[in-house]
Scaffold this motif. Structure first.
Motif, short mmCIF file in Angstrom:
data_model
loop_
_atom_site.label_atom_id
_atom_site.label_comp_id
_atom_site.label_asym_id
_atom_site.label_seq_id
_atom_site.Cartn_x
_atom_site.Cartn_y
_atom_site.Cartn_z
N GLU A 1 -5.64 6.38 2.79
CA GLU A 1 -4.19 6.54 2.97
C GLU A 1 -3.62 7.63 2.08
O GLU A 1 -2.54 8.16 2.35
N ILE A 2 -4.32 7.95 1.01
CA ILE A 2 -3.88 9.00 0.09
C ILE A 2 -4.66 10.29 0.33
O ILE A 2 -4.14 11.38 0.18
N GLN A 3 -5.93 10.14 0.69
CA GLN A 3 -6.86 11.25 0.95
C GLN A 3 -7.17 12.07 -0.31
O GLN A 3 -7.56 13.23 -0.22
N ALA A 4 -7.02 11.45 -1.46
CA ALA A 4 -7.33 12.13 -2.72
C ALA A 4 -7.55 11.09 -3.81
O ALA A 4 -7.11 9.93 -3.69
N HIS A 5 -8.23 11.53 -4.87
CA HIS A 5 -8.48 10.64 -6.01
C HIS A 5 -8.44 11.45 -7.29
O HIS A 5 -9.19 12.43 -7.45
N ILE B 1 3.48 8.29 -10.25
CA ILE B 1 3.91 7.68 -8.99
C ILE B 1 3.26 6.31 -8.87
O ILE B 1 2.03 6.20 -8.99
N PRO B 2 4.02 5.23 -8.66
CA PRO B 2 3.42 3.90 -8.51
C PRO B 2 2.36 3.88 -7.42
O PRO B 2 2.53 4.48 -6.36
N GLN B 3 1.24 3.23 -7.70
CA GLN B 3 0.10 3.24 -6.80
C GLN B 3 0.42 2.68 -5.42
O GLN B 3 -0.22 3.06 -4.43
N GLU B 4 1.41 1.79 -5.33
CA GLU B 4 1.73 1.21 -4.03
C GLU B 4 2.48 2.20 -3.12
O GLU B 4 2.56 2.01 -1.92
N LYS C 1 1.82 4.96 -1.60
CA LYS C 1 0.75 5.85 -1.16
C LYS C 1 1.24 7.07 -0.40
O LYS C 1 0.73 8.17 -0.61
N PRO C 2 2.23 6.96 0.49
CA PRO C 2 2.72 8.17 1.17
C PRO C 2 3.29 9.20 0.19
O PRO C 2 3.11 10.41 0.39
N ALA C 3 3.93 8.72 -0.87
CA ALA C 3 4.47 9.64 -1.87
C ALA C 3 3.36 10.34 -2.64
O ALA C 3 3.44 11.55 -2.93
N ILE C 4 2.30 9.61 -2.97
CA ILE C 4 1.16 10.22 -3.66
C ILE C 4 0.49 11.24 -2.76
O ILE C 4 0.14 12.35 -3.19
N LYS C 5 0.32 10.89 -1.49
CA LYS C 5 -0.30 11.79 -0.52
C LYS C 5 0.48 13.10 -0.41
O LYS C 5 -0.10 14.19 -0.42
N ALA C 6 1.80 12.99 -0.36
CA ALA C 6 2.64 14.19 -0.26
C ALA C 6 2.56 15.03 -1.54
O ALA C 6 2.51 16.26 -1.49
#
Length: 282
Positions: free
Chosen positions: A13-17, A138-141, A143-148
């Motif tokens: 859902e994030i496509q990154a780590h 960014i809070p881990q929950e 996920k769309p915000a982290i992805k962006a």
């Protein structure tokens, strides 16, 4: 050789780590993967073994790793290394290239035999570090915000820094005799003989060879020979059913305990566990 898969370590859902690696001891041995990486050296230096070449990377170096590169990290003789690593899916890179358009020299990223790297200034290093560390805020929950944010960060960093240096990194001024020696000693019949063969092939004194290896390769001749031995042992572990004691003898080490110690220091795994892990992830 181990192959790491995005499905095993990257949230789809994030496509990154993102991760901070505090020591070379936290890394695994020679491997490839089906995803891309960007890493930044924060402190110290590291020997980066990449596509059959060796690079001594210093603090402030930013490196892009493709999904076809084969690499590992080794501690230098003088220091350990701390770095930030951002792994990401191919779709993330494709989206970034599409967004930047035809003017972005994507061929310089993907086509050369060696991936691009660039040495940043201290100010640039701190900026890259700041951008990457924003992912931790960014809070881990969300996920769309982290992805962006991942896409925004990569677009920023690639357009600023990664294409700035198109040529592959090579140690400056490496003597031709040393290049020829390293090529010759890569042969099994040579590296299994140990450092005595290396010194004999060079035609130079042991002390001089040691000094040149440390200056240009960041390691001693013994470390270089043992790296070749371990690489060969990795292939035997993954591609044959040879007993571990026989593999140790095959690479020129009669002391099996010493072989275990070298292998575990390189991989944080015993040869047996490495063989099991490699079969699972094929």
């Amino acid at each position: 050789m181990l192959k790491l898969l995005a499905a095993d370590g990257i949230d789809s859902e994030i496509q990154a780590h993102y991760r901070l690696i505090a020591s070379v001891r936290e890394t695994i041995g020679m491997h490839s993967h089906d995803f891309f990486e960007l890493f930044l050296i924060l402190k110290g230096s590291v020997v980066h073994v990449i596509n059959s070449s060796r690079q001594v990377l210093q603090e402030n170096t930013l490196v892009f790793i493709r999904d076809r590169d084969v690499h590992c990290y080794e501690q230098t003789a003088d220091s350990d290394c701390q770095f930030i690593n951002l792994s990401f899916d191919r779709e993330v890179l494709d989206d970034m290239i599409a967004f930047l358009g035809e003017g972005f020299p994507s061929g310089r990223l993907l086509e050369p035999a060696m991936p691009p790297s660039t040495l940043l200034s201290k100010t640039e290093k701190e900026y890259v570090r700041y951008r990457l560390e924003q992912l931790n805020l960014i809070p881990q929950e969300k996920k769309p915000a982290i992805k962006a944010e991942v896409r925004a960060i990569l677009t920023d960093l690639f357009s600023r820094y990664i294409t700035a240096e198109a040529e592959p990194f090579e140690p400056a001024g490496q003597p031709e005799w040393l290049k020829a020696l390293c090529k010759e000693v890569n042969k099994k019949e040579q590296f299994t003989r140990g450092t005595a063969a290396l010194v004999q092939l060079s035609g130079k004194s042991h002390a001089y060879v040691c000094r040149m290896f440390r200056e240009y390769l960041g390691m001693s001749p013994t470390q270089y020979i043992n790296e070749l031995r371990m690489s060969y042992a990795e292939n035997l572990l993954l591609n044959t059913d040879m007993e571990i004691v026989d593999i140790s003898l095959e690479i020129g080490l009669e002391n099996v305990s010493y072989f275990y110690d070298l292998f575990k220091r390189r991989h944080n795994l015993t040869p047996h566990r490495y063989r099991q892990f490699g079969k699972i992830h094929r």
